[in-house]
Design a protein around this motif. Structure first.
Motif, PDB file in Angstrom:
ATOM      1  N   ARG A 215     -46.928 -15.433  42.288  1.00  0.00           N
ATOM      2  CA  ARG A 215     -45.644 -14.769  41.591  1.00  0.00           C
ATOM      3  C   ARG A 215     -44.829 -15.878  40.714  1.00  0.00           C
ATOM      4  O   ARG A 215     -43.586 -15.855  40.380  1.00  0.00           O
ATOM      5  CB  ARG A 215     -44.538 -14.739  42.745  1.00  0.00           C
ATOM      6  CG  ARG A 215     -45.332 -13.540  43.759  1.00  0.00           C
ATOM      7  CD  ARG A 215     -44.346 -13.166  44.964  1.00  0.00           C
ATOM      8  NE  ARG A 215     -44.926 -11.940  45.783  1.00  0.00           N
ATOM      9  CZ  ARG A 215     -45.640 -12.370  46.823  1.00  0.00           C
ATOM     10  NH1 ARG A 215     -46.001 -13.616  47.067  1.00  0.00           N
ATOM     11  NH2 ARG A 215     -46.195 -11.171  47.480  1.00  0.00           N
TER      12      ARG A 215
ATOM     13  N   ARG B 234     -53.957 -14.197  58.177  1.00  0.00           N
ATOM     14  CA  ARG B 234     -54.650 -13.031  58.559  1.00  0.00           C
ATOM     15  C   ARG B 234     -54.927 -13.140  60.021  1.00  0.00           C
ATOM     16  O   ARG B 234     -54.982 -13.993  60.811  1.00  0.00           O
ATOM     17  CB  ARG B 234     -56.140 -13.186  57.932  1.00  0.00           C
ATOM     18  CG  ARG B 234     -56.215 -12.949  56.366  1.00  0.00           C
ATOM     19  CD  ARG B 234     -55.266 -11.497  55.692  1.00  0.00           C
ATOM     20  NE  ARG B 234     -55.447 -11.444  54.469  1.00  0.00           N
ATOM     21  CZ  ARG B 234     -54.772 -11.589  53.625  1.00  0.00           C
ATOM     22  NH1 ARG B 234     -53.458 -12.020  53.940  1.00  0.00           N
ATOM     23  NH2 ARG B 234     -54.827 -11.275  52.300  1.00  0.00           N
TER      24      ARG B 234
ATOM     25  N   GLN C 115     -37.104  -7.482  41.080  1.00  0.00           N
ATOM     26  CA  GLN C 115     -38.010  -8.590  41.984  1.00  0.00           C
ATOM     27  C   GLN C 115     -38.264  -9.668  40.653  1.00  0.00           C
ATOM     28  O   GLN C 115     -39.213  -9.430  39.702  1.00  0.00           O
ATOM     29  CB  GLN C 115     -39.130  -8.312  42.214  1.00  0.00           C
ATOM     30  CG  GLN C 115     -39.320  -7.076  43.402  1.00  0.00           C
ATOM     31  CD  GLN C 115     -40.537  -7.014  44.230  1.00  0.00           C
ATOM     32  OE1 GLN C 115     -41.224  -7.585  44.686  1.00  0.00           O
ATOM     33  NE2 GLN C 115     -41.111  -5.593  44.197  1.00  0.00           N
TER      34      GLN C 115
ATOM     35  N   SER D 139     -51.563 -13.575  46.264  1.00  0.00           N
ATOM     36  CA  SER D 139     -50.535 -13.059  45.292  1.00  0.00           C
ATOM     37  C   SER D 139     -49.870 -14.131  44.787  1.00  0.00           C
ATOM     38  O   SER D 139     -49.162 -14.998  45.209  1.00  0.00           O
ATOM     39  CB  SER D 139     -49.552 -12.320  46.190  1.00  0.00           C
ATOM     40  OG  SER D 139     -50.303 -11.032  46.612  1.00  0.00           O
TER      41      SER D 139
END
Ligand code: FMN
Length: 204
Positions: free
Chosen positions: A14, A161, A66, A12
Motif C-alpha cells: 500500500r 496465517r 482509501q 498487499s
C-alpha cells in the motif's frame, strides 16, 4: 522465482515508489491474468488500465477514499462481462462463476507482479456505481475488484496465517480426527508447518 516463494512472499503493498511500471512487465502481468482458468473456459474478465492521475484519483474516491490508492503508479479495474456467462450458466454463472473466474485472474496478476519485483494490492471495497459512471462501464459489465500496482516502498510486512490444521478436515466437514493410514498427509502437514515457521523470515 520459485512458486512457493512467490506465493508466500507476496504481500498487499500500500506504499509505492514514485516509479513507473515498465510496459513489458505490464504485458506479462496482463497475460498471466488472461491465462487463469475459468468456468467453461469462458474467460469473461476484462481489465481497465488506469494511469492518468485524474482517473487514479477517481478510482481512489470510489474506494471510499482509501488514500493509498491515489499513490499507485498503475491501477487495474477488474471487470466481468456477465451476459455470456448468464446465458450459459444462469444465476449461478452470474453470482458465483463470474466472481470465481475474476478471482483466479486477479491472483495470477498479483503473483506475476510479485515475481517481477512489483507490489500490488487487491481492493474490494469500492462503490461500483461511481466507478461505472466514471469509467463508462456498461450495464452488462460488473466491477469485480481493483488492483493497485507499483514498486513497493514498504518495509518488512508481517505474515499472519492460520495453522493448516485449523482449516483442514478429513472426509467430513469439521472432522479433524484423522486416520493415519488414509491420511499420512497429515503428518506431512505438521512437518510442513514446522518447516514454514522456520523459514518464515526469508518470505517476509
Ligand atoms: C476480496 C479482497 C478484498 C480486499 N479489499 C481490500 C481493500 O478494500 N483495501 C485494502 O487495503 N486491502 C484489501 N484487501 C487486501 C487484504 O487486506 C489482504 O490480502 C489481507 O490482509 C492479507 O494480507 P496479504 O495480502 O499481505 O497477505 C482485499 C483482499 C481481498 C482478497
Amino acid at each position: 522465482m520459485d512458486l512457493e516463494e512467490c506465493i508466500k512472499g507476496r504481500r498487499s503493498i500500500r506504499l509505492y515508489k514514485d516509479k513507473d511500471v515498465e510496459w513489458e512487465k505490464v504485458v506479462k502481468i496482463l497475460d498471466a491474468g488472461n491465462y487463469a482458468p475459468s468456468s467453461g473456459n469462458i474467460q469473461n474478465w476484462e481489465f481497465i488500465l488506469v494511469k492518468d492521475s485524474k482517473n487514479v484519483e477517481k478510482v481512489a474516491n470510489s474506494c471510499y477514499n482509501q488514500s493509498f490508492v491515489i499513490e499507485a503508479p498503475l491501477i487495474f479495474i477488474i471487470c466481468a462481462e456477465i451476459s455470456k456467462i448468464r446465458r450459459l450458466y444462469g444465476e449461478k454463472g452470474e453470482k458465483v462463476y463470474s466472481i470465481q473466474n475474476c478471482a483466479m485472474a486477479s491472483q495470477n496478476i498479483m503473483l506475476m507482479a510479485y515475481s517481477l519485483g512489483l507490489g500490488s494490492c487487491f481492493v474490494g471495497a469500492f462503490d461500483e456505481d461511481t466507478l461505472k459512471e466514471d469509467f463508462n462501464i456498461p450495464d452488462n459489465i460488473q466491477v469485480m475488484g481493483i488492483i493497485t500496482l507499483g514498486y513497493s516502498n514498504e518495509g518488512d510486512l508481517e505474515v499472519r496465517r492460520q495453522d493448516l490444521e485449523i482449516c483442514t478436515f478429513y472426509e467430513k466437514y469439521n472432522n479433524t480426527l484423522r486416520n493415519i493410514k488414509t491420511f499420512p498427509l497429515n503428518n506431512m502437514l505438521k512437518k510442513r508447518l514446522k518447516d514454514i515457521k522456520t523459514r518464515k523470515k526469508s518470505f517476509t
